[in-house]
Design an enzyme around this catalytic site. Sequence first.
Site, PDB file in Angstrom:
ATOM      1  N   LYS A  99       0.914  -1.226  -0.034  1.00  0.00           N
ATOM      2  CA  LYS A  99       0.011  -0.004   0.081  1.00  0.00           C
ATOM      3  C   LYS A  99       0.903   1.180  -0.126  1.00  0.00           C
ATOM      4  O   LYS A  99       0.445   2.291  -0.206  1.00  0.00           O
ATOM      5  CB  LYS A  99      -0.987  -0.126   1.272  1.00  0.00           C
ATOM      6  CG  LYS A  99      -2.057  -0.934   0.987  1.00  0.00           C
ATOM      7  CD  LYS A  99      -3.078  -0.982   2.032  1.00  0.00           C
ATOM      8  CE  LYS A  99      -4.322  -1.938   2.071  1.00  0.00           C
ATOM      9  NZ  LYS A  99      -3.963  -3.237   2.196  1.00  0.00           N
TER      10      LYS A  99
HETATM   11  C1  LIG Z   1      -4.341  -4.474   1.561  1.00  0.00           C
HETATM   12  C2  LIG Z   1      -3.850  -5.818   1.521  1.00  0.00           C
HETATM   13  C3  LIG Z   1      -4.213  -6.858   0.696  1.00  0.00           C
HETATM   14  C4  LIG Z   1      -5.354  -6.737  -0.199  1.00  0.00           C
HETATM   15  O1  LIG Z   1      -5.254  -5.919  -1.270  1.00  0.00           O
HETATM   16  P1  LIG Z   1      -6.641  -5.350  -1.761  1.00  0.00           P
HETATM   17  O2  LIG Z   1      -6.438  -4.258  -2.871  1.00  0.00           O
HETATM   18  O3  LIG Z   1      -7.440  -4.766  -0.967  1.00  0.00           O
HETATM   19  O4  LIG Z   1      -7.426  -6.529  -2.595  1.00  0.00           O
HETATM   20  C5  LIG Z   1      -3.584  -8.060   0.644  1.00  0.00           C
HETATM   21  N1  LIG Z   1      -2.161  -8.152   1.347  1.00  0.00           N
HETATM   22  C6  LIG Z   1      -1.872  -7.016   2.208  1.00  0.00           C
HETATM   23  C7  LIG Z   1      -0.573  -7.347   3.099  1.00  0.00           C
HETATM   24  C8  LIG Z   1      -2.698  -5.692   2.330  1.00  0.00           C
HETATM   25  O5  LIG Z   1      -2.147  -4.978   3.268  1.00  0.00           O
END
Ligand SMILES: *Cc1c(COP(=O)(O)O)cnc(C)c1O
Length: 428
Positions: free
Chosen positions: A107
Amino acid sequence: MNYYSLHHKSPKTTFKNAVINGIAQDRGLYFPENITPLSKDFIKNIENYSNYEIAFEAIKQFVGDEIPENKLKEIIAETVSFDFPVVPINKNIGTLELFHGPTMAFKDVGAKFMAKCLEFFNKDNDDEVTVLVATSGDTGGAVANGFLGAKGVKVVILYPSGKVSDIQEKQLTTLGQNITALEVDGVFDDCQEMVKTAFLDKEITKTLTSANSINVARWLPQMFYFFFAYKQLKKHQKEIVFSVPSGNFGNICAGIMAQKLGLTIKHFIAATNVNDTVPNYMLNGIYSPKPSKATISNAMDVGNPSNFIRIQELFNNDITLLKNNFSSFSFTDEKTKETMQNIYKKSEYISDPHGAVGYLGLEKYGLKENEYGVFLETAHPVKFLDIVEETLPVKVEIPPQIQKVIHKEKVAIKASTYEDLKAFLMKN
Ligand SMILES: *Cc1c(COP(=O)(O)O)cnc(C)c1O
């Protein structure tokens, strides 16, 4: 570039407004009006371009002339300033490691890109924008880091007291400057409810915006990962299958955008934990959201994935078309742990629970001879230290990014009701 609302009631709007508002007035997600494939030559020669150049090519049509080219290049330089390696696991499977950024979760990319866009759009405005975000752990750290020092932007992060890991809490509460952490006496849903109430509260007159993954500026830059992987894998001359551990389905949806822009990708697999709303839909055609269940891959504990509607739009809301390109499978915690152990035994690779769910997706799909499977490692194993160390016979080394915050002092304001949040927002 203009964006329309997927509820089709609000008028079209600019990239700028889509970023500032997050969601349309009719509560629909924004979607770009046009998607123009990149030139065949560019994709054929992709290995000759730097990651910065690739990211710029991929995103520029979605920003249009609303950010000058030089500024956009500067934003990209700050956004993708670390590695995105594909690490081989065996002969026909590799993992795309997305955790080399400042908070070690994928993210980081979306959060930084959005922060820099918002800072740019708000630069001539005397009023500050307040970004309000509820987190169950990973989002908060990435957003705090991404927005740190952004001029004209304040960030307020709500997190459930005692429900995030120690490392995650340090990442949220030790930065200072324009970042404030509110420690909520409750669970994640309480935090989210407080944020939603604030958005509807007419007595709060300051500009509030959210930084969750429905924002186009957080969603779209995730396309970059798929381009970077493609660039590394082209030499294998195999058909690429991506398995993406999915919660809100923003990441995988961005992968499908990259395919629309011209990458040759054979198939997408959305791998989920027992929160199986989409896998069920793929089986029986009925979309039936449910409350989320807690799992060891907790960043994917989502019962009603907000970005799935964008995926449907990308396939003209045609489930047959969707099925040709996309599968979705659900896995239990037990299976996930067993897989972390198998991957470690066979390849000495330490995967986190989310990555292991991705690996399971590839296994279930069943790769063919001419296919190469890539699962996304969305967080560094250190972020899920307890689970990893109790499942595998390893001691995870603490990377420098984490070392840096571990000894800092936590600063958080206690909040237990919506009134506490409101009082804070009125005062600051
Ligand atoms: C947010 C997150 C996900 C999921 O991603 P999406 O785009 O919401 O499907 C998967 N793994 C981790 C470690 C995350 O922080």
